[in-house]
Design a protein around this motif. Structure first.
Motif, mmCIF file in Angstrom:
data_model
loop_
_atom_site.group_PDB
_atom_site.id
_atom_site.type_symbol
_atom_site.label_atom_id
_atom_site.label_comp_id
_atom_site.label_asym_id
_atom_site.label_seq_id
_atom_site.Cartn_x
_atom_site.Cartn_y
_atom_site.Cartn_z
ATOM 1 N N VAL A 150 -68.664 -19.497 -24.888
ATOM 2 C CA VAL A 150 -68.379 -20.649 -23.457
ATOM 3 C C VAL A 150 -67.442 -19.610 -22.691
ATOM 4 O O VAL A 150 -66.189 -19.601 -23.652
ATOM 5 C CB VAL A 150 -68.825 -22.124 -23.297
ATOM 6 C CG1 VAL A 150 -67.942 -22.848 -22.274
ATOM 7 C CG2 VAL A 150 -69.450 -22.394 -24.242
ATOM 8 N N VAL A 151 -68.138 -19.294 -21.091
ATOM 9 C CA VAL A 151 -66.693 -19.014 -20.356
ATOM 10 C C VAL A 151 -67.091 -20.353 -19.587
ATOM 11 O O VAL A 151 -67.532 -20.956 -19.091
ATOM 12 C CB VAL A 151 -67.747 -17.103 -19.833
ATOM 13 C CG1 VAL A 151 -67.285 -16.130 -20.911
ATOM 14 C CG2 VAL A 151 -68.862 -17.707 -19.579
ATOM 15 N N ALA A 152 -65.535 -20.593 -19.130
ATOM 16 C CA ALA A 152 -65.198 -21.296 -18.112
ATOM 17 C C ALA A 152 -63.976 -20.104 -16.359
ATOM 18 O O ALA A 152 -62.756 -20.026 -17.682
ATOM 19 C CB ALA A 152 -64.695 -21.782 -18.710
ATOM 20 N N VAL A 153 -64.706 -20.676 -15.670
ATOM 21 C CA VAL A 153 -63.226 -20.624 -14.661
ATOM 22 C C VAL A 153 -62.291 -21.842 -14.451
ATOM 23 O O VAL A 153 -62.979 -23.331 -14.241
ATOM 24 C CB VAL A 153 -63.813 -20.143 -13.353
ATOM 25 C CG1 VAL A 153 -63.233 -19.749 -12.589
ATOM 26 C CG2 VAL A 153 -64.506 -18.920 -13.439
ATOM 27 N N GLY A 179 -66.371 -23.311 -12.343
ATOM 28 C CA GLY A 179 -67.738 -22.704 -13.401
ATOM 29 C C GLY A 179 -67.545 -22.936 -14.973
ATOM 30 O O GLY A 179 -66.545 -22.413 -15.720
ATOM 31 N N LEU A 180 -68.490 -22.512 -15.780
ATOM 32 C CA LEU A 180 -68.951 -22.950 -16.857
ATOM 33 C C LEU A 180 -70.356 -22.516 -17.414
ATOM 34 O O LEU A 180 -71.351 -23.304 -16.635
ATOM 35 C CB LEU A 180 -68.973 -24.485 -16.940
ATOM 36 C CG LEU A 180 -69.081 -24.945 -18.531
ATOM 37 C CD1 LEU A 180 -67.994 -24.318 -19.452
ATOM 38 C CD2 LEU A 180 -68.798 -26.716 -18.744
ATOM 39 N N LYS A 181 -70.536 -21.339 -18.242
ATOM 40 C CA LYS A 181 -71.646 -20.728 -18.659
ATOM 41 C C LYS A 181 -71.631 -21.324 -20.342
ATOM 42 O O LYS A 181 -70.871 -20.510 -20.987
ATOM 43 C CB LYS A 181 -71.960 -19.683 -18.092
ATOM 44 C CG LYS A 181 -72.087 -19.623 -16.908
ATOM 45 C CD LYS A 181 -72.109 -17.616 -16.256
ATOM 46 C CE LYS A 181 -73.219 -17.770 -15.241
ATOM 47 N NZ LYS A 181 -72.707 -16.468 -15.267
ATOM 48 N N LYS A 182 -72.442 -21.129 -21.418
ATOM 49 C CA LYS A 182 -72.611 -20.905 -22.394
ATOM 50 C C LYS A 182 -73.501 -19.253 -22.717
ATOM 51 O O LYS A 182 -74.978 -19.617 -21.819
ATOM 52 C CB LYS A 182 -73.430 -21.917 -23.564
ATOM 53 C CG LYS A 182 -73.208 -22.052 -24.964
ATOM 54 C CD LYS A 182 -74.208 -23.078 -25.526
ATOM 55 C CE LYS A 182 -73.690 -22.416 -26.594
ATOM 56 N NZ LYS A 182 -74.063 -24.094 -27.953
ATOM 57 N N ILE A 183 -72.783 -18.320 -23.216
ATOM 58 C CA ILE A 183 -74.076 -17.593 -23.355
ATOM 59 C C ILE A 183 -73.554 -16.515 -24.492
ATOM 60 O O ILE A 183 -72.962 -17.064 -25.509
ATOM 61 C CB ILE A 183 -73.727 -16.133 -22.301
ATOM 62 C CG1 ILE A 183 -71.806 -16.156 -22.186
ATOM 63 C CG2 ILE A 183 -74.136 -16.824 -20.589
ATOM 64 C CD1 ILE A 183 -71.303 -15.013 -21.460
ATOM 65 N N THR A 205 -67.158 -22.299 -31.113
ATOM 66 C CA THR A 205 -68.427 -22.830 -30.325
ATOM 67 C C THR A 205 -69.708 -23.084 -31.951
ATOM 68 O O THR A 205 -70.094 -24.391 -31.987
ATOM 69 C CB THR A 205 -69.445 -21.893 -30.048
ATOM 70 O OG1 THR A 205 -69.516 -20.674 -30.638
ATOM 71 C CG2 THR A 205 -68.731 -21.888 -28.148
ATOM 72 N N GLU A 206 -69.292 -22.576 -32.971
ATOM 73 C CA GLU A 206 -70.036 -22.303 -33.621
ATOM 74 C C GLU A 206 -69.668 -23.729 -34.167
ATOM 75 O O GLU A 206 -70.457 -24.664 -35.539
ATOM 76 C CB GLU A 206 -69.646 -21.695 -35.251
ATOM 77 C CG GLU A 206 -70.088 -20.491 -35.159
ATOM 78 C CD GLU A 206 -70.550 -19.339 -36.197
ATOM 79 O OE1 GLU A 206 -69.140 -19.504 -36.383
ATOM 80 O OE2 GLU A 206 -71.052 -18.983 -36.269
ATOM 81 N N ARG A 207 -68.699 -24.871 -34.589
ATOM 82 C CA ARG A 207 -68.146 -25.805 -34.799
ATOM 83 C C ARG A 207 -67.995 -26.858 -34.284
ATOM 84 O O ARG A 207 -67.537 -28.245 -34.440
ATOM 85 C CB ARG A 207 -66.225 -25.405 -35.355
ATOM 86 C CG ARG A 207 -65.952 -24.793 -36.681
ATOM 87 C CD ARG A 207 -65.087 -24.346 -37.535
ATOM 88 N NE ARG A 207 -64.385 -23.720 -36.200
ATOM 89 C CZ ARG A 207 -63.168 -24.089 -35.239
ATOM 90 N NH1 ARG A 207 -62.197 -24.796 -36.326
ATOM 91 N NH2 ARG A 207 -61.999 -23.111 -34.356
#
Length: 138
Positions: A71-74, A34-38, A13-15
């Motif tokens: 980022v978590v994704a289903v 499903g998708l979230k940035k946390i 995510t940093e790159r």
């Protein structure tokens, strides 16, 4: 269709590799359900990685996972768990096969860009850790 959890880790995510990795997943037959940035808290990271508690690397792992957003994704597809683990590649990018996510993007064995569930049972637990049923769309 089988589901699995993917985490795009802090080094990726940093790159600014989130879009590239998600596009690569879709090009390889995965559907993002499903998708979230946390930003994980220490408590969340410790809970998620509880099985590693007591191991010498645990504190390093937790500090890494809270160092930047994830980022978590289903992900969904036939044989999603096995296929995603193949696409991720070996934990150590130096040992990962050409064309795998870790060979393409990981920095080292610790900063290896992605996480994936290792079994059906684990996938169900990990997905439930981050997503409610109404946040998962087929």
């Amino acid at each position: 269709m089988q589901k699995t959890l993917s985490i795009i880790k802090p080094d990726a995510t940093e790159r600014h590799l989130v879009g590239e990795i998600l596009a690569y997943l879709e090009k390889n037959g995965f559907t993002i359900c499903g998708l979230k940035k946390i930003q994980l808290t220490k408590k969340q990271a410790e809970g998620f990685y509880a099985e590693h508690q007591g191991r010498e690397y645990f504190e390093r792992l937790i500090n890494y996972m809270i160092s930047a957003p994830v980022v978590v994704a289903v992900l969904s597809r036939e044989n999603a768990i096995r296929k995603y683990r193949e696409l991720m590649g070996a934990t150590d990018p130096n040992e990962a096969a050409e064309g795998t996510i870790r060979k393409l993007y990981a920095l080292n064995k610790t900063h290896n860009s992605v996480h994936g569930s290792d079994s059906e049972e684990t996938a169900m637990q990990e997905i439930a850790y981050f997503f409610s049923d109404d946040e998962i769309v087929e």
